[in-house]
Design an enzyme around this catalytic site. Structure first.
Site, PDB file in Angstrom:
ATOM      1  N   GLU A   1      33.532  73.949  81.363  1.00 49.89           N
ATOM      2  CA  GLU A   1      34.234  74.947  80.566  1.00 49.89           C
ATOM      3  C   GLU A   1      33.561  75.121  79.212  1.00 49.89           C
ATOM      4  OE1 GLU A   1      38.403  73.768  80.473  1.00 49.89           O
ATOM      5  OE2 GLU A   1      38.202  72.858  82.457  1.00 49.89           O
TER       6      GLU A   1
ATOM      7  N   GLU B   1      43.962  81.877  77.307  1.00 50.88           N
ATOM      8  CA  GLU B   1      45.050  80.966  77.635  1.00 50.88           C
ATOM      9  C   GLU B   1      45.766  80.573  76.343  1.00 50.88           C
ATOM     10  OE1 GLU B   1      45.674  76.433  79.451  1.00 50.88           O
ATOM     11  OE2 GLU B   1      43.746  77.438  79.646  1.00 50.88           O
TER      12      GLU B   1
END
Length: 418
Positions: free
Chosen positions: A222, A333
């Site tokens: 990520e 997010e």
């Protein structure tokens, strides 16, 4: 501008839900949390002393001796550490080694980030780290005392997640591809400084490169930017990385807070603040991120901004990602801890909905993946999904300038998102 929309089968949202569950970064308090913050708790000197000893031992392991120290305008301390003494080389399989030379970039790659050299606040003073060293943001005692779990500092929480959105829920607006073998991904993301409502929430925008089932063997790589007051102690958007090979249970960490990611450059500090940022109806500043698997050695490399190689995740860290990824996800997010019983006002992206478009909404553009032959290619089946569209939403499209793109984000709490 022609829009490209994909009808989503019922299976896909369930598939993505499993990914989102395991990609959480929710700072709920565990048995390992710092116990004595509450005013109604008894001060226990022995436990406090034990905790401080744990913190001191961890700091001595994370913070390596510096040949030069740079004070950043935002309060960070950047240590210039000899490259082969960085935390990665504490790993048994890397001890005594040195960082690898750069691999070939994927074919068809040309750096496309808008930002040039001064992309982080610590560089604005004109100071830099010498050749042969890497810049590392120093971790402080205050950083660890802010953490919801001292023992798991730098890691995403290991916990079971309730399915209802009222329990510290993580909310997403994402584009994703699946159903093929992926050897990397690239995107340009504009950077904002979204408002985060409290210390235990965050707002991020990132890429996920994923493989494995959605059980205990989930592998992810990520990278992106995040505003996380708990992790960094402020509200600056910061460049970050993460990895895990067991669904966030015992492996992996943010940035360089454990042995794993090998940094190879002296210009970018992982975890440091990005500057400048985009402004509503004003200048737009984006960063380009590229993650790809070196065909020769199998390691996963990361490029940031205008062609700067940050470093690599050694292939031996992973199980499924030793071969390839089975899904790539892009997007935003947030954490909704429902302060005072209402939806959080933490913003995603710019804090504005996708429909406001360029200069107002956040975007990902020039989305690409890397194929088996190390070619960067356009996406053929991008799907978009927002799990709380009245709070944060997403709109995808395709054109000749931006290729595959989407706008996303939102304000959180509003009249349609109580």
């Amino acid at each position: 501008m022609a829009s490209s929309w994909c009808r989503i089968s019922p299976i896909i949202p369930i598939f993505v839900w499993f990914l989102l569950v395991f990609s959480l970064v929710c700072p709920v308090h565990s048995l390992e949390t710092i116990e004595d913050r509450g005013s109604n708790q008894t001060f226990r000197p022995n436990e406090e002393l034990k905790k401080l000893k744990i913190i001191a031992a961890r700091l001595s392991k994370i913070n390596k001796p510096a040949v030069k120290t740079i004070q950043s305008p935002d309060g960070d301390i950047i240590d210039c550490v000899v490259s082969h003494l960085q935390p990665a080389f504490d790993h048994p399989q890397l001890k005594g080694q040195k960082p690898l030379d750069p691999p070939d970039r994927p074919k068809g790659h040309s750096p496309s980030g808008m930002l040039e050299e001064n992309v982080q606040l610590w560089r604005l003073s004109g100071e830099s780290c010498p050749e042969g060293t890497v810049p590392i943001r120093r971790t402080t005692e205050e950083d660890m005392l802010r953490a919801s779990s001292v023992r798991r500092f730098g890691r995403k929480p290991r916990r079971h997640v309730r399915r209802d959105s009222s329990s510290n829920g993580h909310e997403h607006a994402v584009g994703y591809v699946s159903g093929d073998q992926y050897y990397g991904a690239k995107a340009s993301i504009n950077v904002w400084a979204p408002r985060v409502a409290n210390q235990y929430e965050f707002s991020l925008s990132q890429m996920w490169v994923i493989s494995g089932s959605f059980g205990d063997d989930l592998n992810t790589i990520e990278a992106g930017w995040q505003v996380s007051p708990e992790l960094y102690g402020d509200n600056y958007p910061r460049f970050f990385t993460y990895w895990t090979t067991d669904a966030y249970q015992a492996t992996g960490c943010y940035n360089l807070l454990c042995s794993g990611f090998v940094q190879t450059n002296n210009r970018i500090a992982i975890g440091a603040a990005i500057s400048p940022t985009s402004s509503y109806n004003g200048g737009q500043f984006d960063i380009s991120l590229l993650v790809w698997k070196d065909p020769k050695h199998g390691n996963w490399w990361l490029e940031f901004g205008s062609g700067i190689l940050v470093g690599y995740w050694p292939s031996f860290l992973f199980t499924h990602l030793q071969s390839h990824a089975s899904m790539v996800q892009f997007g935003g997010e947030t954490v909704n801890s429902r302060p005072s019983g209402f939806h959080t006002s933490t913003q995603m992206g710019s804090g504005h909905f996708a429909g406001e478009g360029f200069g107002k909404a956040s975007y990902f553009r020039n989305l690409q993946v890397v194929d088996w032959d190390n070619n960067l290619i356009p996406l053929s089946n991008l799907r978009v999904l927002a799990d709380h569209p009245n709070c944060y939403d997403i709109q995808g499209g395709i054109n000749s300038v931006w290729g595959n793109y989407f706008y996303y984000g939102g304000p959180g709490r509003n009249v349609r998102c109580p």
